[in-house]
Design a protein around this motif. Sequence first.
Motif, PDB file in Angstrom:
ATOM      1  N   LEU A  15       0.929  -1.249  -0.018  1.00  0.00           N
ATOM      2  CA  LEU A  15       0.040  -0.095  -0.006  1.00  0.00           C
ATOM      3  C   LEU A  15       0.894   1.090   0.108  1.00  0.00           C
ATOM      4  O   LEU A  15       0.453   2.165  -0.696  1.00  0.00           O
ATOM      5  CB  LEU A  15      -0.976   0.070   1.414  1.00  0.00           C
ATOM      6  N   MET A  16       2.057   1.447   0.425  1.00  0.00           N
ATOM      7  CA  MET A  16       2.942   2.252   0.530  1.00  0.00           C
ATOM      8  C   MET A  16       3.372   2.636  -1.049  1.00  0.00           C
ATOM      9  O   MET A  16       3.942   3.635  -1.021  1.00  0.00           O
ATOM     10  CB  MET A  16       4.027   1.930   1.494  1.00  0.00           C
ATOM     11  N   GLN A  17       3.182   1.772  -1.885  1.00  0.00           N
ATOM     12  CA  GLN A  17       3.498   2.223  -3.273  1.00  0.00           C
ATOM     13  C   GLN A  17       2.896   3.154  -3.771  1.00  0.00           C
ATOM     14  O   GLN A  17       3.066   3.656  -4.570  1.00  0.00           O
ATOM     15  CB  GLN A  17       3.747   0.932  -3.828  1.00  0.00           C
ATOM     16  N   MET A  18       1.389   3.174  -3.293  1.00  0.00           N
ATOM     17  CA  MET A  18       0.539   4.198  -3.865  1.00  0.00           C
ATOM     18  C   MET A  18       0.955   5.750  -3.578  1.00  0.00           C
ATOM     19  O   MET A  18       1.201   6.314  -4.682  1.00  0.00           O
ATOM     20  CB  MET A  18      -0.954   4.100  -3.059  1.00  0.00           C
ATOM     21  N   PRO A  19       1.288   6.022  -2.530  1.00  0.00           N
ATOM     22  CA  PRO A  19       1.885   7.652  -2.248  1.00  0.00           C
ATOM     23  C   PRO A  19       3.122   7.417  -2.825  1.00  0.00           C
ATOM     24  O   PRO A  19       3.458   8.735  -3.374  1.00  0.00           O
ATOM     25  CB  PRO A  19       1.894   7.799  -0.976  1.00  0.00           C
ATOM     26  N   LYS A  20       4.006   6.592  -3.007  1.00  0.00           N
ATOM     27  CA  LYS A  20       5.251   6.679  -3.396  1.00  0.00           C
ATOM     28  C   LYS A  20       5.103   6.968  -4.980  1.00  0.00           C
ATOM     29  O   LYS A  20       5.829   7.853  -5.512  1.00  0.00           O
ATOM     30  CB  LYS A  20       6.081   5.160  -3.274  1.00  0.00           C
ATOM     31  N   ALA A  21       4.455   6.274  -5.773  1.00  0.00           N
ATOM     32  CA  ALA A  21       3.908   6.514  -7.109  1.00  0.00           C
ATOM     33  C   ALA A  21       3.417   7.866  -7.248  1.00  0.00           C
ATOM     34  O   ALA A  21       3.791   8.507  -8.247  1.00  0.00           O
ATOM     35  CB  ALA A  21       3.204   5.317  -7.788  1.00  0.00           C
ATOM     36  N   THR A  22       2.618   8.183  -6.416  1.00  0.00           N
ATOM     37  CA  THR A  22       2.042   9.455  -6.724  1.00  0.00           C
ATOM     38  C   THR A  22       2.985  10.545  -6.554  1.00  0.00           C
ATOM     39  O   THR A  22       2.795  11.537  -7.374  1.00  0.00           O
ATOM     40  CB  THR A  22       0.910   9.656  -5.483  1.00  0.00           C
ATOM     41  N   VAL A  23       3.813  10.486  -5.671  1.00  0.00           N
ATOM     42  CA  VAL A  23       4.817  11.573  -5.526  1.00  0.00           C
ATOM     43  C   VAL A  23       5.710  11.703  -6.988  1.00  0.00           C
ATOM     44  O   VAL A  23       5.909  12.960  -7.134  1.00  0.00           O
ATOM     45  CB  VAL A  23       5.884  11.328  -4.394  1.00  0.00           C
ATOM     46  N   MET A  24       6.105  10.749  -7.544  1.00  0.00           N
ATOM     47  CA  MET A  24       6.709  10.621  -8.806  1.00  0.00           C
ATOM     48  C   MET A  24       5.820  11.404  -9.824  1.00  0.00           C
ATOM     49  O   MET A  24       6.368  11.892 -10.720  1.00  0.00           O
ATOM     50  CB  MET A  24       7.096   9.166  -9.366  1.00  0.00           C
ATOM     51  N   THR A  25       4.589  11.152  -9.780  1.00  0.00           N
ATOM     52  CA  THR A  25       3.946  11.626 -10.859  1.00  0.00           C
ATOM     53  C   THR A  25       3.636  13.267 -10.581  1.00  0.00           C
ATOM     54  O   THR A  25       3.604  13.876 -11.585  1.00  0.00           O
ATOM     55  CB  THR A  25       2.295  11.048 -10.898  1.00  0.00           C
ATOM     56  N   ARG A  26       3.759  13.589  -9.559  1.00  0.00           N
ATOM     57  CA  ARG A  26       3.808  15.154  -9.277  1.00  0.00           C
ATOM     58  C   ARG A  26       5.289  15.665  -9.705  1.00  0.00           C
ATOM     59  O   ARG A  26       5.051  16.864 -10.112  1.00  0.00           O
ATOM     60  CB  ARG A  26       3.606  15.359  -7.550  1.00  0.00           C
ATOM     61  N   ARG A  27       6.057  15.042  -9.300  1.00  0.00           N
ATOM     62  CA  ARG A  27       7.496  15.261 -10.018  1.00  0.00           C
ATOM     63  C   ARG A  27       7.212  15.727 -11.607  1.00  0.00           C
ATOM     64  O   ARG A  27       8.157  16.453 -11.939  1.00  0.00           O
ATOM     65  CB  ARG A  27       8.519  14.473  -9.417  1.00  0.00           C
ATOM     66  N   LEU A  28       6.908  14.755 -12.141  1.00  0.00           N
ATOM     67  CA  LEU A  28       6.740  14.773 -13.708  1.00  0.00           C
ATOM     68  C   LEU A  28       5.771  16.091 -14.081  1.00  0.00           C
ATOM     69  O   LEU A  28       6.242  16.863 -14.985  1.00  0.00           O
ATOM     70  CB  LEU A  28       6.016  13.578 -14.164  1.00  0.00           C
TER      71      LEU A  28
END
Length: 282
Positions: free
Chosen positions: A173-186
């Motif tokens: 479940l921690m991969q959800m915010p982790k991936a979300t942060v990367m989409t924000r960086r893009l």
Amino acid sequence: MNWLTRVRNSISWLPKRSTDKDLWVKCPGCQEMIFAKEYEENCYVCPRCEHHGRIGADERLAMLLDEGFEMLAQPEVKEDPLKFKDSKKYTDRLKQARAKSPHADAFSVGSGTIDGHPAVVGVQDFGFMGGSMGMAVGTAFCQGAERALSRKCPYVVVTAAGGARMQEGILSLMQMPKATVMTRRLKEAGLPYIVVLSDPTTGGVTASYAMLGDIHIAEPNALIGFAGQRVIQDTIREQLPEGFQRSEYLYKHGMVDMVVHRHDLKTRLASVLDYLAPKKAA
């Protein structure tokens, strides 16, 4: 396979003949039998009913990227961090999945071009433990985003998942915010993030990076949603409308931007990239 074929194949010095299973594929949509070669040459789309079958990561990357693309190495993560066991050990399930797949986990990334447009493409393979999102998937997704940031080019992700990987518990479940942060960086870098939703895209993947794209493209009749239809019906105690959680229904209600046939997907992506991506991308 009849008894004559079984006897013939049991003779070691005679060449084995292909069975009906090797030659034919049963379409999950119309239930018609299709020549396996014809099915493969048609991009795993039924030539009779246009049902879009599920495909592996390598086939998907070859369809979308131009020749000569680079495959990123699978990231190394701690396996079986919870020492999980149900009817089988988690390590045994991983071994079983890897025996059927050329990749170490469910998310693979290729870096190259789409009709000449620089792009990084990440693909989720439903054939690997239902495309479930664990630490390896989350890390591979972020690795793809990092490559897009370093190349200053768009990131295209093709989703196909049943949700989070239960054998990794809260770590999945921690991969959800982790991936979300990367989409924000893009987004902060001004780089397009495009999501192609294939059948099925559900659970935690839908609740995170699958629905955070600048553009959402869905394949025809793909199942897309968070909870299952039966769970929703039991919760709200109402019958759901025809085609609920399918691509066309979501397009009609504004959840996806377009529904595109697999044969046209690369061309449509190239058009979108031509419009969104800066020409100086390398």
